[in-house]
Design an enzyme around this catalytic site. Sequence first.
Site, PDB file in Angstrom:
ATOM      1  NE  ARG A  55      18.940  68.420 138.288  1.00 42.89           N
ATOM      2  CZ  ARG A  55      19.873  68.825 137.319  1.00 42.89           C
ATOM      3  NH1 ARG A  55      19.493  69.914 136.666  1.00 42.89           N
ATOM      4  NH2 ARG A  55      20.995  68.216 137.105  1.00 42.89           N
ATOM      5  N   GLY A  56      14.995  70.902 136.148  1.00 42.17           N
ATOM      6  CA  GLY A  56      14.608  70.882 134.724  1.00 42.17           C
ATOM      7  C   GLY A  56      14.878  69.741 133.932  1.00 42.17           C
ATOM      8  CG  ASP A  58      14.927  64.710 137.063  1.00 40.66           C
ATOM      9  OD1 ASP A  58      15.338  64.201 136.255  1.00 40.66           O
ATOM     10  OD2 ASP A  58      14.883  64.803 138.312  1.00 40.66           O
ATOM     11  CB  THR A  59       9.529  67.621 136.121  1.00 40.28           C
ATOM     12  OG1 THR A  59      10.195  68.902 136.865  1.00 40.28           O
ATOM     13  CG2 THR A  59       9.954  66.291 137.087  1.00 40.28           C
ATOM     14  NE  ARG A  60      13.742  73.586 131.686  1.00 44.57           N
ATOM     15  CZ  ARG A  60      13.880  74.673 132.387  1.00 44.57           C
ATOM     16  NH1 ARG A  60      12.730  75.485 132.424  1.00 44.57           N
ATOM     17  NH2 ARG A  60      14.738  74.857 133.393  1.00 44.57           N
ATOM     18  N   GLY A  87      24.548  79.887 136.981  1.00 45.26           N
ATOM     19  CA  GLY A  87      25.603  80.173 137.086  1.00 45.26           C
ATOM     20  C   GLY A  87      26.066  79.432 138.422  1.00 45.26           C
ATOM     21  CD  GLU A 121      14.738  77.300 142.476  1.00 46.05           C
ATOM     22  OE1 GLU A 121      15.120  77.950 141.647  1.00 46.05           O
ATOM     23  OE2 GLU A 121      14.023  76.242 142.309  1.00 46.05           O
TER      24      GLU A 121
END
Length: 791
Positions: A55-56, A58-60, A87, A121
């Site tokens: 999840r970007g 949160d942890t990117r 999208g 995903e």
Amino acid sequence: MAVSQLPSLIRCFLIKRKETQRPCPSQLFDQPVYFSGTQSKVSHSMTYDVFLSFRGEDTRFNFTDHLHSNLTRKGIRTFIDDGLKRGEEISPALLRAIEESKISIIVFSENYASSKWCLDELDKILESKETREQIVWPVFYKVNPSDVRHQRGSFGQALADYECEFKDDMEKVQRWRRTLTEAANLSGWCFMNGHESKFIDNIVEAISLQVLNHAYLNVAKYPIGIESRMHEIDELLGIGGNDVRMVGIWGTGGIGKTTIAKAVYNSIAHMFEGSCFLDDVRERSMSYGGLVKLQNILLSEILGVKEVKVTNVDKGINVIKKMLNGKKLLLILDDVNQLDQLNKLVGRSDWFGSGSRIVLTTRDKHLLIAHQVNLIYEVEKLDHYESLKLFTSWNSFSRTGHLKDDYAKLANKVVDYADGLPLALMVLGSHLCGRSIDQWKYALDGYKRVPNREIQEILKISYNALEDGVKEVFLDIAFFYKGLGEDCVIHVLEDCDLNPKYDLEVLVEKALINITEEGCIWMHDLIQKMGKEVVRQESPTEPGKRSRLWFHEDVYHVLTENTGTDKIKGIMVKLPAGVESDEVCLNAGSFSKMKNLRLFINRNGRLSGEVDYLPNELRFLSWPEYPSQSLPASFNPKKLVALTMPRSRILRLDLEFKSLKFLNLERSKFLRKTPDFSGVPNLETLNLDDCTSLVELHPSAGFLHKLVELSLTGCRSLTLFPRIVNLKSLLKLNLYGCISLENFPEIKGKMESLKYLNLSKTSIKELPSSQNWFHFLKWRSLKIQGVQNHL
């Protein structure tokens, strides 16, 4: 061995995580790998080693970024979603990246489930796990695995919101719930607090080991002819069955066993929970503690841990059985040569989980039989087309697709020399690459005399492993018996105080010889050259001190210079095609020092002079055009088995050779009378064809009870034949062309073995009536020629 006694890193593989356990930081759990049962082969060039799902928001920019950087620095090809346009539905590029990755790492964080993209995903990742045998490891980053598994906390709130949003499509929400539960049940890592950098290091280390373990092996620079041979091995392996199966790949040194095994490993390793290719087992097990080291390597690669500390072989056996028993594994042990290696490394089938496959490559077929390996593939040599393709691949000419005419002719000679042995083609191809046409010629001429050392050393490994008696048989075959009938060779070798019935079987099992369908002994040309080089090395500069002589120049030197010694056991006189040699003028001392000479075979040498001495140790004497009128008076060979002297100058022959079984004097035009055969009671074959001066066959020939074949074709002067014949074992009697022979003998007793009788072109007027012998014979299967006119 108790679990508590195992190293801590291994112990964690044996401990199953329970729902009630609190997740432990930096702990790697056992990761079971599930299979769909399909046998589809994944590409050998997967695009990525690792796919990161996260999840970007949160942890990117913290945990996932650091994990990605560390993996990349290790050389691990890692896909991270960095810039893909998002999208409503997951993009085709992202789907393709998941499919083309070996491992997927799912970073479960606080807001992971709030992203529909992440959940789709995750759904695709678990699908690839089932259909493509992808490895999936979850990372629980500051979340409790139980919350993910049961959708509690932020995960529960996210799924509840989706139930409202997708109230008309509740199956989608239920599918997301199932994937979250399934993923959370997988073993992986969890982090609540502590040293995040150390936690990342542990993950990277485990991934590194897994990537290394599943890395494809380098097969060969030019893998010519491998695919067809792999197909036959695939059929023996029977991938997909639930049985545990062991398959042997057997063949001579340099034939390509290891190369094929590597290709097999690459094609099927992904179908197993764990795999290990143990190369060069023979060499690595020779050092102190070698088998323990191999056990540690096997365990380390299968379990995916950096190091295993098994301290002795017996403990290692128990650890292998306990830790690998439930796993579906692929194990390949390359170049095994002792039963102990198999007993200590792969033991019995029940050591491993159902569906496991164990592949063993060896030069020793009996080793496989002794370990009860019944599925054995004998590697075939390359055909001419494959050989030429492999050889030319090692030369710069291959870039143009063809050889120049002058090189092409020599290339075919190289291919003939190598006789389908990939090792020889590879070595010669690399050595000759870029050299001139003259250098090619010089190299080939040199290899005819002294084999290439690199090829020699590989082939010699099999010879060095033989017992002394088997080595003697091998060398005799290499020098004297290649192409001869097995039965004949056994007779001679037995009288050389050897044990050929056992030794020949050993040589076949070691892939050093083979027995053709016609019953002849055959040997690869390069193995034969290896044997001859072994003998040459006994005395490189003085051939008279070697055990066997074969090169025509060496034979000429020893016989003319009288340099023979008691070291010589056998001599072959054979001029190669196109080579002319001066006549060898023998003298009284030519053989006097060769007290231990067992075999003398003259194929085409021109030997002249009187022979005053022959060693009594001779077992096999083949001397066409023997120059003397008689054998030496002192010649009394008690173990002579075969005496072959076609076209000789023999006038008379005294025989007291009780071991003699084969006598051939065909076309000895000066022989008028045969000897008394009472001194050769074991004679089985007597060939006197075209002895045109022969008048009398001694009466004793009619009572050779072991005689199987008697042939006197073309003996036009023969008038005296034994009056009475009692040949119990006679199979074939041929008197064709004995135009002066008028009387046929009386038959005493029953000649029940007789299958062939030819009296064509004789002067026999009638057959003996008192015996009524033809009435007796006609009831049996007997091929008779020239008899009907005499009835």
